[in-house]
Design an enzyme around this catalytic site. Structure first.
Site, short mmCIF file in Angstrom:
data_model
loop_
_atom_site.label_atom_id
_atom_site.label_comp_id
_atom_site.label_asym_id
_atom_site.label_seq_id
_atom_site.Cartn_x
_atom_site.Cartn_y
_atom_site.Cartn_z
N GLN A 9 28.59 5.18 18.85
CA GLN A 9 29.09 5.07 20.11
C GLN A 9 30.00 3.71 20.81
OE1 GLN A 9 25.06 5.09 21.93
NE2 GLN A 9 24.82 7.08 21.49
N HIS B 296 21.43 10.20 12.13
CA HIS B 296 21.06 9.18 11.33
C HIS B 296 21.31 9.57 9.95
CE1 HIS B 296 19.89 6.15 14.23
NE2 HIS B 296 19.67 6.90 14.76
N GLY C 75 20.68 1.10 17.22
CA GLY C 75 20.46 0.04 18.13
C GLY C 75 20.33 0.47 19.50
N CYS D 1 25.11 6.04 15.10
CA CYS D 1 24.31 6.13 16.04
C CYS D 1 24.95 5.05 17.34
CB CYS D 1 22.99 6.31 15.96
SG CYS D 1 22.15 7.08 17.36
N PHE D 2 24.39 4.05 17.44
CA PHE D 2 24.91 2.88 18.40
C PHE D 2 26.22 2.47 17.76
CE2 PHE D 2 23.60 -1.35 20.67
CZ PHE D 2 23.89 -0.62 22.02
N LYS E 294 -13.04 -9.68 -15.41
CA LYS E 294 -13.87 -10.48 -14.19
C LYS E 294 -14.00 -9.64 -12.97
CE LYS E 294 -14.35 -14.95 -12.45
NZ LYS E 294 -13.51 -16.39 -11.93
N LYS F 64 0.79 -1.22 -0.03
CA LYS F 64 -0.11 -0.08 -0.08
C LYS F 64 0.94 1.24 0.07
CE LYS F 64 -2.65 -0.35 3.54
NZ LYS F 64 -2.47 -1.53 4.34
N GLU G 6 21.07 8.01 7.01
CA GLU G 6 19.98 7.43 6.22
C GLU G 6 18.78 8.06 5.98
OE1 GLU G 6 21.08 6.40 9.34
OE2 GLU G 6 19.48 5.36 10.29
N1 GLN Z 1 21.08 3.43 21.90
C1 GLN Z 1 21.91 4.69 21.64
C2 GLN Z 1 21.35 5.80 22.55
O1 GLN Z 1 20.21 5.75 23.11
C3 GLN Z 1 21.84 4.67 20.22
C4 GLN Z 1 20.52 5.06 19.81
C5 GLN Z 1 20.51 4.76 18.23
O2 GLN Z 1 21.32 3.96 17.74
N2 GLN Z 1 19.49 4.99 17.72
O3 GLN Z 1 21.93 6.60 22.50
#
Ligand code: GLN
Length: 533
Positions: A387, A509, A356, A383-384, A225, A18, A511
């Site tokens: 870090q 991010h 993550g 992000c994760f 049909k 959709k 992306e």
């Molecule tokens: N868990 C990590 C934080 O809260 C990274 C978050 C993420 O990857 N979006 O900072």
């Protein structure tokens, strides 16, 4: 000027596309120089997608204004190359919260508050406000779920009412269904579509178009049909057969005459010039399917790898970058929880660690980030992944003891990644992370500056933890530098290892800003490095 509405509903089963149908119709209207936008209705009870597990529901898409939205919003942005605000993702919880709040304030003056008219009025109000605020020619509204679901009933009822109120030339309905064949050469079955349309008509909605998913193009006799049993004219029974890339779908619909038919139904005949913008779009759509012979192998090591949709924007961003570099991207998803032999990573041209949360699987990511650094394999950490790359460096290069993120181990001796100070007293999980677009300053003469070709960028965020500034001098002395920051130096945004082939971590991010034909710069740089032998 009055906005015209196109409502997209779904039948038979979920996952028929959709979102792609909605985006494709919006794209066709945009290519005809119409001002368009899309709305996604999610009938579930979560206030937004922020608290949902990506393995069950797919990625949480973050908008410029910090909405944690359904991943269809990402499809709309990518197809239209246009930002979609968070108000365009309407959920049951948002609608009910407003009505209940108004009731508590006594705004209903003693009447009995009911689903019809109060909930349906609130739904219609939200949809119309989006149309008015955006001064739109067309608004395409996709109603999540499948006709027959209890939870989508108030939304479908509101959409039905809008057809009555806006008049016959104000609203059209597109219903997405399925014509299965039991084997490749078998007959295309129409019964599921017939039943699904019957269900829709039972609640008062007659579809104007049927977008029928099928493996091979819908045969004329099947169209006839279906049209006959559903009261839809045969030319408006549209074949949505399998194609190599979703970006081919606008062309397929266009070739079946959908635009002429839409403009006839809305009384806008003769006002369209669909040809002006096709060239550019076709070039982009074409670039997304070629280059099979030029493969770049990417290992995506993360926590939510069981469902490809968990990182859908990352997958797309890699493909956009690949298209620009005239490469095709072959992605292998590797579960960071079960990886034990890191040497399997040596066969990849690049390693990407996406976002993550939480402890599970984090050790595998730390080891992966370390392996990529030691073996000089291009690494992009998001992000994760940013870090945990810092943690890997703290453990293996700085040789600090008990290095971790406060998210993973609250009492770590060296919390290289710590809670954002403003998060210390936050107890609600929903909507409480650092969210949305923020301005970032890049340091001169860094790899980051080369990648972005500027010193100021704006990127979307979604995190609760950040680099602990206390450790920065130690990192920089040992060859890992923080090359971008935000909030006047308060937060670190990019890390890089200048001596490495390509080692980049980003707190934001990237992306979510990548679009076909306009890939995000860090992905392009990553794929470029990964393609160099
Ligand atoms: N868990 C990590 C934080 O809260 C990274 C978050 C993420 O990857 N979006 O900072």
């Amino acid at each position: 000027m009055q906005t015209k509405y196109i409502f997209v509903t779904g039948g038979v089963m979920s996952g028929l596309g959709k979102g792609v149908t909605t985006s494709s119709i919006a794209k066709l209207l945009q290519l005809s120089n119409q001002k368009v936008s899309c709305v996604k209705i999610d009938p579930y009870l979560n206030y937004d997608a922020g608290t949902m597990n990506p393995i069950a529901h797919g990625e949480v898409f973050v908008t410029e204004d910090g909405g944690e939205c359904d991943m269809d919003i990402g499809n709309y942005e990518r197809f239209l190359n246009q930002d979609i605000p968070k108000s365009h993702n309407i959920t049951t919880a948002q609608v009910y919260s407003s009505v209940i709040e108004a009731e508590r304030k006594g705004k209903y003056l003693g009447v009995c508050v009911q689903i019809i008219p109060h909930i349906t009025d609130e739904i219609k109000k939200r949809i119309r406000k989006i149309a008015e605020d955006g001064k739109l020619d067309f608004l395409i509204v996709e109603c999540g779920g499948t006709v027959g679901d209890i939870e989508s009933l108030p939304f479908l009822e509101a959409l039905r009412q809008m057809k009555v109120e806006e008049g016959p030339q104000g609203v059209i309905f597109v219903h997405v269904t399925l014509a299965p064949s039991l084997d490749v050469v078998g007959e295309q079955k129409t019964k599921p579509t017939q039943h699904s349309v019957q269900e829709l008509r039972r609640i008062g909605i007659q579809p104007d178009f049927l977008a029928v998913r099928c493996t091979l193009p819908l045969e004329e006799k099947t169209k006839t049909k279906i049209g006959m049993f559903t009261n839809v004219s045969i030319k408006d029974v549209l074949s949505c057969h399998d194609v190599k890339s979703i970006f081919e779908v606008p062309q397929i619909l266009y070739d079946q005459g959908i635009m002429d038919s839409i403009f006839v139904k809305f009384g806008k005949v003769g006002m369209v010039n669909a040809s002006a913008n096709w060239d550019k779009w076709n070039k982009i759509a074409q670039s997304m399917v070629n280059h099979e012979d030029q493969q770049v192998k990417i290992a995506m090591v993360g926590k939510y790898v069981k469902l490809a949709d968990s990182y859908v924007s990352v997958n797309h961003a890699l493909k956009h970058a690949g298209a620009q570099m005239e490469k095709s991207i072959d992605i292998d998803w590797i579960d960071s929880e079960s990886i034990t032999d890191y040497t399997i990573l040596s066969k990849y041209d690049g390693i990407l660690v996406p976002g993550g949360f939480g402890t599970r699987g984090s050790e595998g990511i730390i080891q992966t980030a370390n392996y990529a650094r030691e073996k000089n394999i291009p690494y992009l950490g998001i992000c994760f992944g940013f870090q945990l790359a810092a943690i890997a460096f703290g453990r293996n290069v700085l040789n600090l003891e008990d290095v971790n993120s406060a998210e993973i181990k609250t009492d770590a001796k060296n919390p290289v990644v710590d809670l954002l100070p403003e998060q210390k007293n936050v107890s609600d999980m929903g909507g409480s992370l650092r969210l949305g677009a923020n301005e970032i300053t890049i340091k001169e003469n860094t790899n980051a500056q080369k990648i972005y070709n500027t010193t100021t960028i704006s990127k979307r965020h979604r995190h609760r933890y950040e680099i602990n500034k206390k450790y920065i001098p130690e990192f920089e002395k040992n060859g890992l530098i923080f090359s971008a920051e935000s909030d006047r130096g308060k937060r670190m945004e990019i890390l890089e290892i200048p001596s490495h082939k390509f080692y980049l971590g980003v707190q934001f991010h990237p992306e979510f800003n990548s679009r076909p034909g306009f890939p995000e710069e860090s992905f392009v740089a990553f794929i470029k490095a990964a393609s160099e032998k």
